[in-house]
Enzyme design. Structure first.
Site, PDB file in Angstrom:
ATOM      1  N   GLN A   1     -30.848 -71.470   3.975  1.00  0.00           N
ATOM      2  CA  GLN A   1     -31.917 -71.518   5.126  1.00  0.00           C
ATOM      3  C   GLN A   1     -33.329 -71.218   4.281  1.00  0.00           C
ATOM      4  O   GLN A   1     -33.797 -70.709   4.026  1.00  0.00           O
ATOM      5  CB  GLN A   1     -32.025 -70.836   6.365  1.00  0.00           C
ATOM      6  CG  GLN A   1     -30.854 -72.028   7.256  1.00  0.00           C
ATOM      7  CD  GLN A   1     -29.551 -71.418   7.218  1.00  0.00           C
ATOM      8  OE1 GLN A   1     -28.204 -71.011   7.429  1.00  0.00           O
ATOM      9  NE2 GLN A   1     -29.042 -72.416   6.092  1.00  0.00           N
TER      10      GLN A   1
ATOM     11  N   HIS B   1     -42.036 -63.563   1.909  1.00  0.00           N
ATOM     12  CA  HIS B   1     -41.642 -63.915   3.360  1.00  0.00           C
ATOM     13  C   HIS B   1     -40.308 -63.525   3.114  1.00  0.00           C
ATOM     14  O   HIS B   1     -39.286 -64.844   1.846  1.00  0.00           O
ATOM     15  CB  HIS B   1     -42.188 -65.372   3.690  1.00  0.00           C
ATOM     16  CG  HIS B   1     -41.334 -65.096   4.637  1.00  0.00           C
ATOM     17  ND1 HIS B   1     -39.995 -64.884   5.795  1.00  0.00           N
ATOM     18  CD2 HIS B   1     -42.502 -65.202   6.205  1.00  0.00           C
ATOM     19  CE1 HIS B   1     -40.324 -65.793   6.897  1.00  0.00           C
ATOM     20  NE2 HIS B   1     -41.517 -65.439   7.862  1.00  0.00           N
TER      21      HIS B   1
ATOM     22  N   ASP C   1     -40.087 -72.136  -4.468  1.00  0.00           N
ATOM     23  CA  ASP C   1     -39.208 -71.619  -5.000  1.00  0.00           C
ATOM     24  C   ASP C   1     -37.676 -71.996  -5.729  1.00  0.00           C
ATOM     25  O   ASP C   1     -37.206 -71.662  -5.453  1.00  0.00           O
ATOM     26  CB  ASP C   1     -38.441 -71.377  -3.282  1.00  0.00           C
ATOM     27  CG  ASP C   1     -38.117 -73.191  -2.715  1.00  0.00           C
ATOM     28  OD1 ASP C   1     -39.180 -73.977  -3.506  1.00  0.00           O
ATOM     29  OD2 ASP C   1     -37.676 -74.076  -1.989  1.00  0.00           O
TER      30      ASP C   1
ATOM     31  N   ILE D   1      -9.796 -42.129  40.946  1.00  0.00           N
ATOM     32  CA  ILE D   1      -9.783 -40.837  41.655  1.00  0.00           C
ATOM     33  C   ILE D   1      -8.922 -40.442  43.387  1.00  0.00           C
ATOM     34  O   ILE D   1      -8.393 -41.987  44.102  1.00  0.00           O
ATOM     35  CB  ILE D   1     -11.348 -40.790  42.042  1.00  0.00           C
ATOM     36  CG1 ILE D   1     -12.006 -41.731  43.003  1.00  0.00           C
ATOM     37  CG2 ILE D   1     -11.801 -40.671  40.388  1.00  0.00           C
ATOM     38  CD1 ILE D   1     -13.475 -41.301  43.364  1.00  0.00           C
ATOM     39  N   PRO D   2      -8.738 -40.002  43.171  1.00  0.00           N
ATOM     40  CA  PRO D   2      -7.754 -39.774  44.806  1.00  0.00           C
ATOM     41  C   PRO D   2      -8.743 -39.715  46.126  1.00  0.00           C
ATOM     42  O   PRO D   2      -9.965 -38.670  45.684  1.00  0.00           O
ATOM     43  CB  PRO D   2      -7.347 -37.377  44.085  1.00  0.00           C
ATOM     44  CG  PRO D   2      -8.387 -37.234  43.608  1.00  0.00           C
ATOM     45  CD  PRO D   2      -8.787 -38.154  42.409  1.00  0.00           C
TER      46      PRO D   2
ATOM     47  N   PRO E   1     -11.959 -46.111  44.588  1.00  0.00           N
ATOM     48  CA  PRO E   1     -12.411 -44.285  44.902  1.00  0.00           C
ATOM     49  C   PRO E   1     -10.747 -44.587  45.703  1.00  0.00           C
ATOM     50  O   PRO E   1      -9.960 -45.664  45.833  1.00  0.00           O
ATOM     51  CB  PRO E   1     -12.960 -44.391  45.742  1.00  0.00           C
ATOM     52  CG  PRO E   1     -13.896 -46.157  46.845  1.00  0.00           C
ATOM     53  CD  PRO E   1     -13.217 -47.138  45.072  1.00  0.00           C
ATOM     54  N   ALA E   2      -9.928 -43.516  46.130  1.00  0.00           N
ATOM     55  CA  ALA E   2      -8.984 -43.485  47.323  1.00  0.00           C
ATOM     56  C   ALA E   2      -9.086 -44.752  48.301  1.00  0.00           C
ATOM     57  O   ALA E   2     -10.004 -45.324  48.834  1.00  0.00           O
ATOM     58  CB  ALA E   2      -8.504 -42.524  47.849  1.00  0.00           C
TER      59      ALA E   2
ATOM     60  N   LEU F   1      -3.050 -53.172  43.719  1.00  0.00           N
ATOM     61  CA  LEU F   1      -3.447 -53.879  43.564  1.00  0.00           C
ATOM     62  C   LEU F   1      -4.582 -53.945  42.224  1.00  0.00           C
ATOM     63  O   LEU F   1      -5.185 -53.866  40.848  1.00  0.00           O
ATOM     64  CB  LEU F   1      -4.069 -54.814  44.248  1.00  0.00           C
ATOM     65  CG  LEU F   1      -4.901 -56.217  44.636  1.00  0.00           C
ATOM     66  CD1 LEU F   1      -3.627 -57.510  43.869  1.00  0.00           C
ATOM     67  CD2 LEU F   1      -5.356 -56.704  45.462  1.00  0.00           C
ATOM     68  N   VAL F   2      -5.710 -53.270  42.484  1.00  0.00           N
ATOM     69  CA  VAL F   2      -6.908 -53.172  42.100  1.00  0.00           C
ATOM     70  C   VAL F   2      -6.596 -51.989  40.828  1.00  0.00           C
ATOM     71  O   VAL F   2      -7.149 -52.351  39.964  1.00  0.00           O
ATOM     72  CB  VAL F   2      -8.608 -52.761  42.743  1.00  0.00           C
ATOM     73  CG1 VAL F   2      -9.135 -52.141  41.897  1.00  0.00           C
ATOM     74  CG2 VAL F   2      -8.696 -53.418  44.022  1.00  0.00           C
TER      75      VAL F   2
ATOM     76  N   CYS G   1      -5.693 -29.808  44.260  1.00  0.00           N
ATOM     77  CA  CYS G   1      -4.542 -30.200  43.014  1.00  0.00           C
ATOM     78  C   CYS G   1      -4.481 -29.099  42.072  1.00  0.00           C
ATOM     79  O   CYS G   1      -3.060 -29.040  41.672  1.00  0.00           O
ATOM     80  CB  CYS G   1      -5.025 -31.106  42.298  1.00  0.00           C
ATOM     81  SG  CYS G   1      -6.836 -30.667  41.472  1.00  0.00           S
TER      82      CYS G   1
ATOM     83  N   GLU H   1       5.899 -29.632  44.938  1.00  0.00           N
ATOM     84  CA  GLU H   1       4.506 -29.602  46.185  1.00  0.00           C
ATOM     85  C   GLU H   1       4.183 -30.528  47.032  1.00  0.00           C
ATOM     86  O   GLU H   1       4.436 -30.785  47.444  1.00  0.00           O
ATOM     87  CB  GLU H   1       3.556 -30.954  44.719  1.00  0.00           C
ATOM     88  CG  GLU H   1       2.083 -30.749  45.151  1.00  0.00           C
ATOM     89  CD  GLU H   1       0.591 -31.020  44.425  1.00  0.00           C
ATOM     90  OE1 GLU H   1      -0.394 -30.863  44.257  1.00  0.00           O
ATOM     91  OE2 GLU H   1       1.191 -32.687  43.885  1.00  0.00           O
TER      92      GLU H   1
END
Length: 840
Positions: free
Chosen positions: A45, A63, A99, A527-528, A554-555, A588-589, A663, A760
């Site tokens: 090109q 160029h 060229d 996260i919890p 998030p929880a 699910l998520v 925790c 626990e």
């Protein structure tokens, strides 16, 4: 400027060949300076040029472009259209054909999947062309320059592809469509017909994700409508795969973001101040300096139609920056406003801060409480916007202090996960975040920390009503440590470094090896519910500092501070797609995030069984990286030579801090026999002084458990302890008041085989076992007889004993004569069934 200082002639020609033959005016100028060298491409090109004089070795036609058999102004474009893997340039000995002379040297580069002519030019052809020209001049000066004859058979000389031949043919795979569009970007532009109008496409990339949501747009000749989405126009190949187009240009030359197709901007022209008029005249002079072939720069003068190229864009912006440092423009701004009047309007809007960024729209649930109005977002946060879940589903989040509904929150669907991951991937790979330097990332994180601090009372109030945390603890720890975390990691952004490594020198080569730490990509964070904002901060601050993007779940029972955080991140200026928040079901998520092929890392804090499932899903999907902070049964060993009152106070904090929903809570206390009874007596005395009640009351010591199901689980846990023969010294019951309150509880005479000795509680239950006086190794064996290994502690005045114990305890953290003292500068995590990898 350099040529002007040396009195060297410089020629600029919009084109140099017409109908396959060199223009005589150009050839005459070329010959007048006695040029010896020509620089052009060599794959297939492009060949416009400038004539440059070299004081020592004569003049040069220069160029960067590309050659082997296909020559002409469309050479680079052709390589992209064909999907070639290599591009490059050739330096020729000059001849009358410009060229066709012998080859002196060549250089090549890889062509990336989404490269355009501009990308190749800026990344390789321009900088490497200059270096190669310097090398060529030295080769000539040293008499070492080769002359490799070019074969003339089969060479073609095609000009820039004509506009009428650049129409998109839709019956092709997505990769071919993408190559056609990028191969014609920016000249002459691949086009199609939409609503009877010719529309040109710019800025394409292959889209490897789920089909995003968008408004359908019928395209002539396409078997399937395109989709106008938040990120641009999505079009489909005949293989069902997708191409994302970012910008559209109409017949009148106006260019818009493809995402704005259905809301094209019709803003009235701005009235300029005197100072802005002066700036406009400065810019007019800059345009005139570049467009030397244009007699007068009119309002209607089009930058590119007047002969400017992509390199002139860089020059123009740099000249503007020199004169007006407060005006920061990008290359794309020029392509969006190619006419002078439009460019000035765009520049003035930028200067005034009117960047046309969409204002963040938030629907709040507002409540008057804690002497303030608390505004809480409740929708999913995806790609910089709060939106309802794709299927419209919601769920109620409950105030554990009284059982009332705080808000009805969007429950994210699988489609929402796909959208959020696609947004995060786009932000990482193609967005502003991926191009941002590390120090700028740090600046955004500092700004976010400042906003969190400004809103700390509101955040602490939300945390308190959503999680049950006592307000004073929420203010200091839940929110305060979150602010500290973002400030700390903001400082790390530009200090993430690799290393140089000495390796064996294989003569005659001298080798250098260095390592480079790079961001992973899209990170999923799950996260919890015990420290909703702090767990978000511990994981996402490091993730963002390293340059990753994130999708956070998030929880389900505590989503509100995460969504408030999303609002603050947008206000801090984080680019769209960098942070995405999806409230909803973990099954699910969380599961879909673990399985998603575009997620490259999962960070999870929660139960061990769930952690195992995440690890399985992550391995099966794409072997994504995983870090897990799971369950604990942290031992706390209290020797008779401790400071007893301190051990009592710290021991209670180790168990009852954040109502036991911690925790690293001390899941089992081993107390030396000689002080056992006195220790228990003092603990019970202190429990009786604790105030249980409204977490927003500043004098409250002990708030409600996080949610009803957890309270019921704790009551069952206590029943099991009693049935197994442990002594219930205090508590074990629900408090008689509205909400999910449980009495702080103490068990003694706990044997190693009992359920409450092994599992626990994650609640305010102190489990005490005594051990024989002086039996250090025996108590160590009992403390380590668990499959968990998160945290531990020891109280003793004997430093040798403390160090011996800390070495032998199998835990990620050992506290000595203290407990719960985490810090943002120290890594946090465990091993065995407590997981692997570190937060912070």
């Amino acid at each position: 400027m350099a040529a002007e200082k040396d009195g060297t002639p410089v020629f600029k020609f919009p084109r140099w060949r017409a109908k396959g033959k060199p223009i005589q005016e150009v050839v005459a100028a070329y010959k007048s300076v006695g040029a010896e060298l020509n620089v052009l491409p060599f794959c297939t090109q492009f060949i416009p040029m400038d004539v440059i004089d070299c004081p020592k070795h004569g003049s040069i036609i220069y160029h960067p472009s590309i050659l082997p058999r296909h020559r002409g102004a469309s050479a680079i474009n052709w390589t992209l259209i064909q999907g070639d893997k290599k591009a490059g340039f050739t330096i020729f000995w000059a001849d009358d054909g410009l060229d066709t002379g012998p080859i002196l040297l060549q250089r090549e580069c890889d062509v990336g999947q989404n490269d355009t002519v501009d990308d190749l030019y800026n990344r390789f052809l321009f900088p490497e062309g200059i270096k190669a020209m310097v090398e060529a001049v030295h080769l000539i000066a040293d008499g070492k320059a080769p002359r490799i004859p070019q074969p003339k058979e089969g060479a073609t000389y095609e000009g820039i592809q004509k506009k009428e031949n650049a129409e998109i043919s839709w019956d092709q795979p997505a990769a071919a469509l993408h190559n056609w569009i990028r191969g014609h970007d920016k000249v002459p532009g691949a086009w199609t017909t939409i609503n009877g109008q010719v529309v040109t496409f710019y800025g394409s990339s292959l889209l490897d994700a789920s089909v995003p949501a968008g408004q359908e747009l019928t395209i002539k000749g396409a078997s399937r409508p395109g989709l106008v989405t938040k990120n641009g126009l999505v079009v489909f190949g005949n293989d069902g795969k997708m191409v994302l187009v970012r910008n559209l240009q109409f017949e009148d030359g106006k260019m818009i973001p493809a995402s704005k197709y259905f809301s094209a901007d019709e803003t009235a022209a701005l009235e300029l101040t005197e100072e802005e008029k002066k700036m406009a005249e400065d810019i007019r002079a800059i345009w005139k300096g570049i467009l030397s072939n244009v007699a007068v720069i009119e309002d209607s003068t089009d930058f590119f139609k007047s002969g400017a190229s992509s390199m002139h864009v860089v020059r123009m912006l740099e000249e503007i920056k020199q004169k007006h440092s407060g005006l920061q423009l990008q290359n794309e701004d020029v392509y969006m406003a190619t006419k002078f009047a439009d460019f000035i309007q765009m520049a003035v809007r930028k200067l005034r801060g009117e960047d046309k960024e969409e204002e963040l729209v938030i629907d709040y649930v507002s409540k008057n409480m804690n002497n303030m109005t608390v505004n809480m977002p409740y929708q999913c946060f995806i790609n910089g916007k709060f939106i309802n879940a794709d299927d419209g589903k919601t769920y109620d989040t409950i105030n554990p202090a009284d059982g009332s509904v705080i808000a009805s929150v969007s429950s994210a669907s699988l489609a929402d996960v796909d959208k959020a991951v696609a947004a995060a991937k786009e932000a990482f790979e193609n967005g502003e975040w991926g191009r941002m330097n590390a120090r700028e990332r740090g600046r955004l994180m500092y700004r976010l920390a400042d906003l969190m601090e400004e809103h700390q009372e509101e955040l602490a109030t939300i945390e308190s009503i959503d999680s049950g945390a006592v307000y004073t603890l929420a203010l200091k720890t839940h929110i305060g440590m979150s602010v500290q975390t973002f400030r700390y990691f903001a400082g790390w952004c530009d200090k993430i470094q690799g290393a140089t490594i000495p390796i064996n020198q294989a003569r005659p080569n001298h080798n250098l090896t260095f390592t480079k730490k790079e961001p992973i990509g899209v990170c999923a964070i799950i996260i919890p519910w015990n420290y909703p904002l702090m767990m978000l901060a511990w994981k996402s601050a490091a993730c963002l500092a390293a340059g990753n993007t994130l999708v956070l779940k998030p929880a389900q029972v505590t989503p509100l501070t995460s969504l408030k955080f999303a609002e603050l991140s947008a206000k801090a200026g984080f680019p769209k797609g960098v942070i995405n928040i999806l409230p909803g079901s973990g099954g699910l998520v969380g599961q879909h995030l673990s399985e998603h092929p575009d997620v490259r890392k999962v960070g999870f804090t929660g139960s061990t069984p769930t952690g195992k499932q995440i690890m399985k899903s992550s391995a099966a999907a794409n072997l994504k990286k995983v870090s897990l902070e799971l369950g604990g049964k942290s031992p706390l060993i209290i020797f008779s030579d401790c400071e007893l009152d301190r051990a009592v106070k710290m021991g209670m904090g180790a168990v009852y801090f954040n109502k036991g929903e911690n925790c690293i809570a001390a899941g089992r206390l081993f107390v030396e026999e000689s002080i056992h009874d006195e220790f228990v007596r003092k603990v019970v005395e202190e429990i009786k002084k604790m105030k249980i009640g409204d977490p927003l009351d500043r004098s409250t010591d002990h708030g409600p458990q996080n949610h009803k199901a957890h309270l019921e689980k704790l009551l069952q846990y206590c029943e099991t302890g009693v049935k197994e023969g442990a002594t219930l010294v205090y508590g074990g019951r629900q408090v008689r008041r509205p909400g999910f309150f449980m009495e702080p509880t103490v068990f003694t005479d706990v044997e190693d085989h009992m359920y409450i000795a092994q599992e626990e509680s994650f609640g305010p239950v102190m489990v005490i076992s005594k051990f024989k006086n002086g039996d250090v190794d025996g108590v160590l064996q009992r403390a380590n007889a668990t499959e968990y290994g998160l945290a531990s502690g020891v109280f003793t005045k004997d430093i040798s004993k403390a160090l011996y114990i800390s070495e032998k305890l199998e835990a990620g953290t050992v506290f000595i004569n203290t407990y719960n003292k985490t810090d943002v500068a120290a890594p946090f995590g465990g091993f065995k069934l407590s997981g692997f990898g570190k937060d912070l």
